[in-house]
Design a protein around this motif. Structure first.
Motif, PDB file in Angstrom:
ATOM      1  N   HIS A   1       0.817  -1.209   0.000  1.00 33.36           N
ATOM      2  CA  HIS A   1       0.000   0.000   0.000  1.00 33.36           C
ATOM      3  C   HIS A   1       0.855   1.264   0.000  1.00 33.36           C
ATOM      4  CE1 HIS A   1      -3.925  -2.056   1.613  1.00 33.36           C
ATOM      5  NE2 HIS A   1      -3.644  -2.371   0.366  1.00 33.36           N
ATOM      6  N   ALA A   2       1.984   1.211   0.687  1.00 31.76           N
ATOM      7  CA  ALA A   2       2.881   2.371   0.701  1.00 31.76           C
ATOM      8  C   ALA A   2       3.437   2.666  -0.684  1.00 31.76           C
ATOM      9  CB  ALA A   2       4.027   2.144   1.690  1.00 31.76           C
ATOM     10  N   ARG A   3       3.531   1.628  -1.516  1.00 31.31           N
ATOM     11  CA  ARG A   3       4.024   1.804  -2.887  1.00 31.31           C
ATOM     12  C   ARG A   3       2.895   1.964  -3.901  1.00 31.31           C
ATOM     13  NH1 ARG A   3       9.113   1.090  -4.503  1.00 31.31           N
ATOM     14  NH2 ARG A   3       8.197   2.399  -6.142  1.00 31.31           N
ATOM     15  N   GLY A   4       1.657   2.115  -3.405  1.00 29.14           N
ATOM     16  CA  GLY A   4       0.539   2.348  -4.295  1.00 29.14           C
ATOM     17  C   GLY A   4       0.002   1.110  -4.973  1.00 29.14           C
ATOM     18  N   LEU A   5       0.347  -0.078  -4.454  1.00 24.40           N
ATOM     19  CA  LEU A   5      -0.104  -1.331  -5.033  1.00 24.40           C
ATOM     20  C   LEU A   5      -1.258  -1.917  -4.234  1.00 24.40           C
ATOM     21  CD1 LEU A   5       3.335  -3.103  -5.642  1.00 24.40           C
ATOM     22  CD2 LEU A   5       1.934  -1.942  -7.358  1.00 24.40           C
ATOM     23  N   ALA A   6      -2.282  -2.397  -4.911  1.00 26.48           N
ATOM     24  CA  ALA A   6      -3.250  -3.275  -4.255  1.00 26.48           C
ATOM     25  C   ALA A   6      -2.561  -4.609  -3.992  1.00 26.48           C
ATOM     26  CB  ALA A   6      -4.473  -3.472  -5.145  1.00 26.48           C
ATOM     27  N   ILE A   7      -3.109  -5.407  -3.082  1.00 27.91           N
ATOM     28  CA  ILE A   7      -2.475  -6.685  -2.737  1.00 27.91           C
ATOM     29  C   ILE A   7      -3.548  -7.750  -2.577  1.00 27.91           C
ATOM     30  CG2 ILE A   7      -2.378  -6.019  -0.285  1.00 27.91           C
ATOM     31  CD1 ILE A   7       0.220  -7.742  -0.116  1.00 27.91           C
ATOM     32  N   GLY A   8      -3.275  -8.933  -3.151  1.00 29.15           N
ATOM     33  CA  GLY A   8      -4.262  -9.992  -3.168  1.00 29.15           C
ATOM     34  C   GLY A   8      -3.931 -11.129  -2.225  1.00 29.15           C
ATOM     35  N   GLN A   9      -4.935 -11.623  -1.543  1.00 30.18           N
ATOM     36  CA  GLN A   9      -4.831 -12.861  -0.759  1.00 30.18           C
ATOM     37  C   GLN A   9      -4.767 -14.028  -1.735  1.00 30.18           C
ATOM     38  OE1 GLN A   9      -7.979 -13.500   2.194  1.00 30.18           O
ATOM     39  NE2 GLN A   9      -8.016 -15.663   1.638  1.00 30.18           N
ATOM     40  N   LYS A  10      -3.842 -14.969  -1.507  1.00 29.99           N
ATOM     41  CA  LYS A  10      -3.746 -16.128  -2.391  1.00 29.99           C
ATOM     42  C   LYS A  10      -4.360 -17.338  -1.699  1.00 29.99           C
ATOM     43  CE  LYS A  10      -2.283 -18.464  -6.020  1.00 29.99           C
ATOM     44  NZ  LYS A  10      -0.876 -18.345  -6.452  1.00 29.99           N
ATOM     45  N   ASN A  11      -5.456 -17.863  -2.272  1.00 30.07           N
ATOM     46  CA  ASN A  11      -6.127 -19.041  -1.724  1.00 30.07           C
ATOM     47  C   ASN A  11      -6.420 -18.832  -0.226  1.00 30.07           C
ATOM     48  OD1 ASN A  11      -6.044 -20.287  -4.280  1.00 30.07           O
ATOM     49  ND2 ASN A  11      -3.994 -21.090  -3.904  1.00 30.07           N
ATOM     50  N   THR A  12      -6.218 -19.847   0.624  1.00 30.17           N
ATOM     51  CA  THR A  12      -6.379 -19.731   2.084  1.00 30.17           C
ATOM     52  C   THR A  12      -7.800 -19.324   2.448  1.00 30.17           C
ATOM     53  OG1 THR A  12      -4.101 -18.887   1.990  1.00 30.17           O
ATOM     54  CG2 THR A  12      -5.119 -19.024   4.155  1.00 30.17           C
ATOM     55  N   VAL A  13      -8.769 -20.132   1.993  1.00 29.10           N
ATOM     56  CA  VAL A  13     -10.175 -19.796   2.158  1.00 29.10           C
ATOM     57  C   VAL A  13     -10.581 -19.723   3.625  1.00 29.10           C
ATOM     58  CG1 VAL A  13     -10.993 -22.194   2.087  1.00 29.10           C
ATOM     59  CG2 VAL A  13     -12.485 -20.342   1.261  1.00 29.10           C
ATOM     60  N   GLU A  14      -9.858 -20.431   4.503  1.00 29.98           N
ATOM     61  CA  GLU A  14     -10.229 -20.470   5.917  1.00 29.98           C
ATOM     62  C   GLU A  14     -10.143 -19.114   6.600  1.00 29.98           C
ATOM     63  OE1 GLU A  14      -5.903 -21.941   5.576  1.00 29.98           O
ATOM     64  OE2 GLU A  14      -7.802 -22.173   4.483  1.00 29.98           O
ATOM     65  N   LEU A  15      -9.522 -18.128   5.981  1.00 26.00           N
ATOM     66  CA  LEU A  15      -9.455 -16.794   6.587  1.00 26.00           C
ATOM     67  C   LEU A  15     -10.818 -16.119   6.639  1.00 26.00           C
ATOM     68  CD1 LEU A  15      -6.187 -15.158   5.216  1.00 26.00           C
ATOM     69  CD2 LEU A  15      -6.565 -16.331   7.384  1.00 26.00           C
ATOM     70  N   GLY A  16     -11.692 -16.438   5.701  1.00 22.10           N
ATOM     71  CA  GLY A  16     -13.000 -15.791   5.691  1.00 22.10           C
ATOM     72  C   GLY A  16     -12.875 -14.282   5.627  1.00 22.10           C
ATOM     73  N   ALA A  17     -13.648 -13.602   6.466  1.00 17.01           N
ATOM     74  CA  ALA A  17     -13.655 -12.138   6.476  1.00 17.01           C
ATOM     75  C   ALA A  17     -12.381 -11.550   7.049  1.00 17.01           C
ATOM     76  CB  ALA A  17     -14.856 -11.636   7.279  1.00 17.01           C
ATOM     77  N   ASP A  18     -11.548 -12.383   7.694  1.00 19.17           N
ATOM     78  CA  ASP A  18     -10.296 -11.856   8.243  1.00 19.17           C
ATOM     79  C   ASP A  18      -9.337 -11.399   7.144  1.00 19.17           C
ATOM     80  OD1 ASP A  18     -11.101 -12.253  10.825  1.00 19.17           O
ATOM     81  OD2 ASP A  18      -9.979 -14.120  11.126  1.00 19.17           O
ATOM     82  N   GLY A  19      -9.457 -11.951   5.925  1.00 16.19           N
ATOM     83  CA  GLY A  19      -8.577 -11.520   4.845  1.00 16.19           C
ATOM     84  C   GLY A  19      -8.751 -10.057   4.505  1.00 16.19           C
ATOM     85  N   PRO A  20      -9.961  -9.628   4.126  1.00 18.34           N
ATOM     86  CA  PRO A  20     -10.143  -8.203   3.865  1.00 18.34           C
ATOM     87  C   PRO A  20      -9.972  -7.339   5.108  1.00 18.34           C
ATOM     88  CG  PRO A  20     -12.214  -9.415   3.592  1.00 18.34           C
ATOM     89  CD  PRO A  20     -11.125 -10.430   3.721  1.00 18.34           C
TER      90      PRO A  20
END
Length: 292
Positions: free
Chosen positions: A199-218
């Motif tokens: 984010h400091a470099r102006g990039l969005a960042i994606g969670q890779k797989n790891t479905v068990e995170l649920g709402a904790d990812g966003p």
């Protein structure tokens, strides 16, 4: 599981970071460190209103980790390895291996940063069983996580400098392959540092797989998710519950029901592509690219 990424070169920024070093080449392998308290999701970096834009929902997608080639007609979102240039078709996502080593970089990690590679009880490096040339990084201590974040952060910087719009750090789920040596909390604490760097470099960042995170990812600050074979594993609805249409979905043609899975995926309003699992290039006989 991650898909293979072909790297003919080590990214210059990573090479410099690996040589900048913690331990010297001949240092003995340290014993695995005791776990330190990890950052909880509620304490970690959160997504703020100024976070960079995620990939556009439902856009044409290609996943080019096996080698770069001109995007097919209709594709505006392209994922490529950090060692390749952005496609420039609209929205570019940069792949880095955030929690494990790339096969051709494993030796550099062992030589220059032996203490950052996870070890078993005998002091041997722990490899990913599915990708034995990839070694797990030791995320179990705060000091180790910060060193790893600086090294991987050099790749994040390389993505930004090259003109990418977003970054995808792979193997967030490496703790599941660590035989209990790492926890999900360890990896989320490292993820928080990488999110902050992106984010400091102006990039969005994606969670890779790891479905068990649920709402904790966003909640942690991930802006979108990259989901491989979510229809095979009956996970697509869970990703949608967490991210809505901010999903890049890749379905592979070697799993049963490929045609039906792809047809169903194309009704969900997310970006979807059907690919061969080797992620080969069009001149390869195994190449497959199936858009919506």
């Amino acid at each position: 599981m991650p898909s293979p990424s072909v790297r003919s070169l080590v990214a210059p920024a990573l090479a410099l970071a690996l040589l900048a070093g913690c331990a010297g080449g001949g240092a003995p392998a340290p014993a695995p460190a005791e776990h330190e308290p990890t950052t909880s999701v509620s304490d970690a970096v959160g997504q703020d209103d100024a976070a960079p834009a995620p990939p556009p929902a439902g856009a044409g997608l290609d996943y080019q980790l096996g080698g770069a080639y001109p995007p097919p007609d209709g594709v505006t979102v392209v994922v490529r390895d950090v060692t390749d240039s952005p496609a420039g078709a609209g929205y570019d996502v940069c792949y880095v291996n955030g929690f494990q080593t790339q096969p051709d970089e494993s030796g550099a990690w062992l030589r220059d940063h032996p203490g950052l590679v996870l070890r078993d009880e005998d002091g041997d490096p722990v490899a990913d069983p599915g990708w034995p040339d990839e070694l797990l990084l030791d995320t179990s201590t705060d000091a180790g996580r910060r060193e790893i974040a600086e090294i991987v952060g050099a790749q994040v910087d390389a993505c930004a400098d090259a003109g990418y719009d977003a970054v995808e750090p792979d193997n967030l789920d490496s703790s599941t392959r660590s035989d209990g040596a790492l926890t999900q909390g360890d990896n989320l604490a490292l993820a928080a540092l990488l999110i902050e760097r992106a984010h400091a470099r102006g990039l969005a960042i994606g969670q890779k797989n790891t479905v068990e995170l649920g709402a904790d990812g966003p909640a942690l600050g991930f802006d979108f998710v990259v989901a491989e074979d979510c229809a095979v594993h009956d996970e697509c609805g869970d990703y949608a519950a967490a991210y809505g249409t901010r999903v890049l979905e890749i379905e592979y043609d070697d799993a049963p029901g490929f045609t039906d899975r792809l047809a169903d995926a194309c009704t969900r309003g997310v970006s979807v592509v059907g690919r061969d699992r080797g992620l080969s290039t069009p001149d390869d006989p195994g190449y497959a690219f199936e858009p919506c």
